[in-house]
Motif scaffolding. Structure first.
Motif, mmCIF file in Angstrom:
data_model
loop_
_atom_site.group_PDB
_atom_site.id
_atom_site.type_symbol
_atom_site.label_atom_id
_atom_site.label_comp_id
_atom_site.label_asym_id
_atom_site.label_seq_id
_atom_site.Cartn_x
_atom_site.Cartn_y
_atom_site.Cartn_z
ATOM 1 N N ASP A 27 0.824 -1.203 0.000
ATOM 2 C CA ASP A 27 0.000 0.000 0.000
ATOM 3 C C ASP A 27 0.863 1.261 0.000
ATOM 4 O O ASP A 27 0.402 2.340 -0.330
ATOM 5 N N SER A 69 -16.384 10.086 -5.095
ATOM 6 C CA SER A 69 -16.119 10.652 -3.777
ATOM 7 C C SER A 69 -15.556 12.061 -3.946
ATOM 8 O O SER A 69 -14.409 12.245 -4.340
ATOM 9 N N GLU A 95 -18.100 0.500 -4.456
ATOM 10 C CA GLU A 95 -17.525 0.704 -3.123
ATOM 11 C C GLU A 95 -16.001 0.835 -3.222
ATOM 12 O O GLU A 95 -15.399 1.727 -2.615
ATOM 13 N N THR A 96 -15.386 -0.024 -4.004
ATOM 14 C CA THR A 96 -13.936 0.033 -4.214
ATOM 15 C C THR A 96 -13.542 1.349 -4.868
ATOM 16 O O THR A 96 -12.588 2.017 -4.438
ATOM 17 N N TYR A 97 -14.279 1.733 -5.909
ATOM 18 C CA TYR A 97 -13.982 2.977 -6.614
ATOM 19 C C TYR A 97 -14.098 4.180 -5.679
ATOM 20 O O TYR A 97 -13.213 5.036 -5.645
ATOM 21 N N ASN A 98 -15.189 4.243 -4.933
ATOM 22 C CA ASN A 98 -15.411 5.375 -4.031
ATOM 23 C C ASN A 98 -14.276 5.490 -3.011
ATOM 24 O O ASN A 98 -13.791 6.587 -2.716
ATOM 25 N N GLU A 99 -13.839 4.360 -2.489
ATOM 26 C CA GLU A 99 -12.748 4.351 -1.515
ATOM 27 C C GLU A 99 -11.433 4.789 -2.170
ATOM 28 O O GLU A 99 -10.693 5.598 -1.610
ATOM 29 N N LYS A 100 -11.156 4.264 -3.361
ATOM 30 C CA LYS A 100 -9.920 4.630 -4.064
ATOM 31 C C LYS A 100 -9.917 6.110 -4.435
ATOM 32 O O LYS A 100 -8.883 6.777 -4.346
ATOM 33 N N ALA A 102 -11.508 8.536 -2.841
ATOM 34 C CA ALA A 102 -11.326 9.297 -1.598
ATOM 35 C C ALA A 102 -9.846 9.319 -1.204
ATOM 36 O O ALA A 102 -9.313 10.361 -0.813
ATOM 37 N N ASN A 103 -9.181 8.175 -1.348
ATOM 38 C CA ASN A 103 -7.747 8.108 -1.045
ATOM 39 C C ASN A 103 -6.929 8.960 -2.024
ATOM 40 O O ASN A 103 -5.980 9.631 -1.628
#
Length: 134
Positions: A27, A69, A95-100, A102-103
């Motif tokens: 990561d 996001s 969900e994965t896209y939104n998290e990525k 945001a990061n």
């Protein structure tokens, strides 16, 4: 009292081991902004293609999900789809896209307006395609 030489050797070996055998966390791999954006774009295209492949026969099969996001919080938009597709796969990808995203926003200091995306008031099935009503 005289120090024993093996204490120094043990200490030196311990220090060497800590430095030489550090575990890398994937990561923390350094990537460029362009690489990160390319990954986001590829995932976004996959999600949109999946959602756009859905067909409806009635409005009851139409749904929407928050997509993206924004740096200020909340989604960029709402993705409209029919439950005729693999809905769990779509939800997982979103969900994965939104998290990525945001990061990505946090990592690269992305800014945007803080306007809220308008959520559809309802969805209808028109010409076998789910359409948002605002």
């Amino acid at each position: 009292m005289k120090k024993k030489p093996y204490v120094f050797v043990v200490f030196a070996m311990l220090c060497f081991s800590l430095v030489a055998f550090q575990c890398e966390d994937n990561d923390d791999v350094i990537s460029s902004k362009e690489e990160d954006l390319s990954q986001l774009t590829t995932l976004k295209t996959e999600i949109e293609n999946l959602a756009n492949s859905s067909r409806c026969n009635e409005a009851a099969t139409c749904k929407f999900i928050a997509f993206g996001s924004k740096p200020c919080g909340g989604p960029w938009s709402y993705l409209i789809y029919s439950t005729a597709i693999n809905e769990e796969q779509l939800k997982s990808l979103v969900e994965t896209y939104n998290e990525k995203e945001a990061n990505f926003n946090k990592k690269w200091g992305i800014v945007s307006d803080c306007a809220l995306a308008q959520q559809p008031s309802s969805i209808k099935c028109e010409n076998n395609t789910c359409v948002a009503v605002f």
